[in-house]
Design a protein around this motif. Structure first.
Motif, short mmCIF file in Angstrom:
data_model
loop_
_atom_site.label_atom_id
_atom_site.label_comp_id
_atom_site.label_asym_id
_atom_site.label_seq_id
_atom_site.Cartn_x
_atom_site.Cartn_y
_atom_site.Cartn_z
N TRP A 50 55.12 59.33 50.83
CA TRP A 50 54.44 58.00 50.38
C TRP A 50 55.17 57.29 49.53
N GLY A 51 54.66 56.02 49.50
CA GLY A 51 55.51 55.09 48.67
C GLY A 51 54.67 53.50 48.60
N SER A 52 55.09 52.52 47.76
CA SER A 52 54.18 51.48 47.74
C SER A 52 55.43 50.17 47.70
N ILE A 53 55.06 49.10 47.89
CA ILE A 53 55.95 47.99 47.95
C ILE A 53 55.13 46.74 47.71
N ASN A 54 55.61 45.78 47.07
CA ASN A 54 55.00 44.56 46.75
C ASN A 54 54.75 43.52 48.07
N ALA A 55 53.59 43.40 48.57
CA ALA A 55 53.22 42.58 49.62
C ALA A 55 52.58 41.26 49.24
N HIS A 56 53.03 40.46 48.41
CA HIS A 56 52.28 39.21 47.80
C HIS A 56 52.11 38.37 48.73
N GLU A 57 53.00 38.24 49.82
CA GLU A 57 52.87 37.12 50.82
C GLU A 57 51.98 37.28 51.65
N PHE A 58 50.88 38.38 51.84
CA PHE A 58 50.28 38.51 52.60
C PHE A 58 48.69 38.65 52.10
N THR A 59 48.58 38.36 50.70
CA THR A 59 47.34 38.22 50.11
C THR A 59 47.42 37.33 48.94
N ALA A 60 46.14 36.91 48.33
CA ALA A 60 46.13 36.06 47.32
C ALA A 60 44.76 36.04 46.49
N LEU A 61 44.62 35.66 45.29
CA LEU A 61 43.38 35.93 44.21
C LEU A 61 42.39 34.88 45.20
N ARG A 62 41.45 35.11 45.57
CA ARG A 62 40.42 34.06 46.09
C ARG A 62 39.30 33.71 44.88
N ARG A 63 39.43 33.86 43.82
CA ARG A 63 38.10 33.74 42.98
C ARG A 63 38.49 32.80 41.92
N TRP A 64 37.89 31.68 41.55
CA TRP A 64 38.46 30.69 40.88
C TRP A 64 37.47 30.29 39.61
N SER A 115 40.92 33.49 38.13
CA SER A 115 40.10 34.43 37.43
C SER A 115 40.88 35.47 36.80
N GLY A 116 41.93 35.94 37.76
CA GLY A 116 42.67 36.89 37.08
C GLY A 116 44.20 37.17 37.83
N PRO A 117 44.80 38.13 37.69
CA PRO A 117 45.87 38.37 38.41
C PRO A 117 45.44 38.88 39.73
N GLU A 118 46.34 38.62 40.84
CA GLU A 118 46.09 39.39 42.27
C GLU A 118 46.86 40.76 42.21
N ASP A 119 46.57 41.48 42.99
CA ASP A 119 47.01 42.91 43.15
C ASP A 119 47.89 42.90 44.58
N PRO A 120 49.06 42.94 44.37
CA PRO A 120 49.95 42.74 45.80
C PRO A 120 50.28 44.04 46.06
N GLU A 121 50.02 45.09 45.62
CA GLU A 121 50.61 46.44 46.01
C GLU A 121 50.14 46.80 47.42
N LEU A 122 50.89 47.13 48.16
CA LEU A 122 50.62 47.83 49.57
C LEU A 122 51.17 49.29 49.44
#
Length: 273
Positions: free
Chosen positions: A157-171, A205-212
């Protein structure tokens, strides 16, 4: 989507070759179709009721059972918007009558696709009691089948920062720009996808969660059994009835990691929660 799948596959290759063996550890996985037998079907995900009259992609319950010789657990990810607690509890209890597993060692989660049959009444949408009964049986069936597929296995198991594939959508809206909800009430203090008019919002409205994060399971000899990925990205927006991007990701993962079965072993199971 293809880029995200390839990204995950590259991570999975590393996990599959670095997984460790733990004693009597066994694992099994299975996919059970939970597409309704009768159409049209009531669809969750809107403020008002909708009907799905066409099957765009099947909707499924994807299960993993893990057993270390002392404790057995199951994880089931269902292509559904929301599932009521009473339904998941009933499905757990049903599975526990068929195999040696404790109901409180079963985790059941909905993907939150907005294009699947309604399994609970919410957001102005009713549901079909007939589909609820059907889904309960099928979730338990997925657990039973995954248990049947148990074999000596390895896990990584493991995780990685995949911020380029998601974004916060609530403003957050400006105080003078409070919007009207679908029922005409001025209640919308935040909105989705503010790009149409940046002047109406004050900021995210808050920080995004980029963890995959990923759990990768293989047999002792290295044959891929399953990959469970988790990513904080909302549904994409397919037409009902559909598993949305969760299903596309799962099938895309299978296509790239283990597309063919020799008939001697269960098919590889890709899962996105």
């Amino acid at each position: 989507m293809n880029k995200l799948i390839l990204f995950v596959c590259s991570c999975c290759i590393t996990l599959l070759f670095t997984a460790e063996t733990y004693g009597e550890f066994q694992a099994g996985a299975a996919v059970v179709n939970v597409t309704p037998n009768k159409l049209p079907a009531i669809i969750n995900g809107g403020m008002t009721a909708r009907l799905g009259k066409k099957i765009v992609t099947p909707v499924n319950a994807r299960a993993i059972v893990l057993d270390d010789g002392k404790e057995k657990i199951a994880i089931v990810i269902v292509d559904s918007c929301m599932i009521p607690r009473i339904l998941t509890d009933d499905a757990k209890a049903l599975a526990a009558t068929k195999i040696d597993i404790k109901p409180n060692r079963i985790l059941i989660s909905a993907t939150h696709t907005h294009s699947a049959p309604a399994s609970m009444s919410c957001l102005g949408t009713t549901c079909s009691p007939e589909y609820q009964t059907f889904l309960r049986i099928k979730i338990a069936e997925a657990i039973v089948q995954a248990n049947k597929n148990l074999e000596p296995a390895q896990v990584g198991w493991g995780s990685i920062n995949a911020h380029e594939f998601t974004a916060l959508r609530r403003w957050i809206n400006e105080p003078g720009k409070i919007g009207a909800d679908p029922f005409g009430n001025k209640t919308m203090r935040a909105q989705m996808h503010a790009g149409a008019n940046w002047k109406n919002v004050t900021g995210e409205s808050g920080p995004e969660d980029p963890e995959l994060s990923m759990i990768s399971i293989k047999s002792i000899n290295g044959r891929p059994i399953a990959v469970l990925a988790n990513f904080s990205m909302h549904y994409f927006g397919d037409k009902p009835i559909s598993a949305d991007y969760f299903g596309l990701f799962s099938e895309g993962l299978k296509k790239r990691i283990a597309p063919k079965s020799n008939g001697k072993h269960p098919d590889f199971v890709g899962i996105m929660s």
